[in-house]
Design a protein around this motif. Sequence first.
Motif, mmCIF file in Angstrom:
data_model
loop_
_atom_site.group_PDB
_atom_site.id
_atom_site.type_symbol
_atom_site.label_atom_id
_atom_site.label_comp_id
_atom_site.label_asym_id
_atom_site.label_seq_id
_atom_site.Cartn_x
_atom_site.Cartn_y
_atom_site.Cartn_z
ATOM 1 N N TRP A 71 0.823 -1.208 0.000
ATOM 2 C CA TRP A 71 0.000 0.000 0.000
ATOM 3 C C TRP A 71 0.861 1.264 0.000
ATOM 4 O O TRP A 71 0.356 2.364 -0.191
ATOM 5 N N ASP A 72 2.189 1.109 0.228
ATOM 6 C CA ASP A 72 3.120 2.239 0.172
ATOM 7 C C ASP A 72 3.618 2.475 -1.248
ATOM 8 O O ASP A 72 4.330 3.439 -1.503
ATOM 9 N N LYS A 137 -5.669 -3.387 -5.043
ATOM 10 C CA LYS A 137 -5.860 -1.947 -5.217
ATOM 11 C C LYS A 137 -5.806 -1.506 -6.681
ATOM 12 O O LYS A 137 -5.651 -0.333 -6.970
ATOM 13 N N CYS A 138 -5.990 -2.433 -7.594
ATOM 14 C CA CYS A 138 -5.901 -2.115 -9.018
ATOM 15 C C CYS A 138 -7.070 -1.241 -9.455
ATOM 16 O O CYS A 138 -8.237 -1.606 -9.284
ATOM 17 N N GLY A 139 -6.752 -0.126 -10.046
ATOM 18 C CA GLY A 139 -7.775 0.782 -10.563
ATOM 19 C C GLY A 139 -8.396 0.310 -11.868
ATOM 20 O O GLY A 139 -9.396 0.862 -12.313
ATOM 21 N N ASN A 140 -7.809 -0.706 -12.484
ATOM 22 C CA ASN A 140 -8.323 -1.248 -13.742
ATOM 23 C C ASN A 140 -9.036 -2.581 -13.546
ATOM 24 O O ASN A 140 -9.179 -3.358 -14.493
ATOM 25 N N LYS A 141 -9.434 -2.865 -12.322
ATOM 26 C CA LYS A 141 -10.163 -4.097 -12.004
ATOM 27 C C LYS A 141 -9.393 -5.348 -12.416
ATOM 28 O O LYS A 141 -9.958 -6.321 -12.887
ATOM 29 N N ASN A 142 -8.058 -5.293 -12.274
ATOM 30 C CA ASN A 142 -7.188 -6.431 -12.624
ATOM 31 C C ASN A 142 -7.405 -6.910 -14.050
ATOM 32 O O ASN A 142 -7.429 -8.108 -14.331
ATOM 33 N N ASN A 143 -7.505 -5.956 -14.950
ATOM 34 C CA ASN A 143 -7.727 -6.277 -16.343
ATOM 35 C C ASN A 143 -6.937 -5.298 -17.210
ATOM 36 O O ASN A 143 -7.036 -4.098 -16.986
#
Length: 180
Positions: A71-72, A137-143
């Motif tokens: 998370w860092d 924490k992926c902003g692309n929904k792991n895609n």
Amino acid sequence: QRKALISNEVLGEEPLDLGARDLFTKAVWFEVENRSLTGAGLIEAQFPGALHAAEHAAIGLLPLVASSDRWDIGGVSTALHADTGVPTIFVYDGHAGGAGFAERGFEKAKAWLTATRDAIEACECESGCPSCVQSPKCGNKNNPLDKDAAVTLIDVLLKDARDSAAPEDSRAGAPAPNAV
């Protein structure tokens, strides 16, 4: 996204209109030539998934060489970066001014990427899971993610670095990361 606290289930999504934010920090990045990836058997359509999966796995394994928490750290990867002109993976400190995590990754790039590659390959899942290439924490929904192509990409990074390392280089065999 709105998520349930305990299960992390997505309850809903609503677009936000927020202004741009700047984060001045430190980063390490890895560049790889298209021809190196295609020479290893990947096709261009696999590049985004390979880069994204390798980025996630590298972020997850950075604590092996830098006392950090995932998370860092942040990351971004692209099949054609405007500044480098080639497929590139960036891993950056999520703290203004940097906290030294990316710099320690830079210093230990060979060990870091080797551990990342080995962890992906050792995972028993078929196509990628939270233990290897997915990120919470992926902003692309792991895609997109391509587990097998990520292993190939990291192999290429490690091989290209060995091939280009000068014998007198004290870091011979280490990938040639960049840092700012």
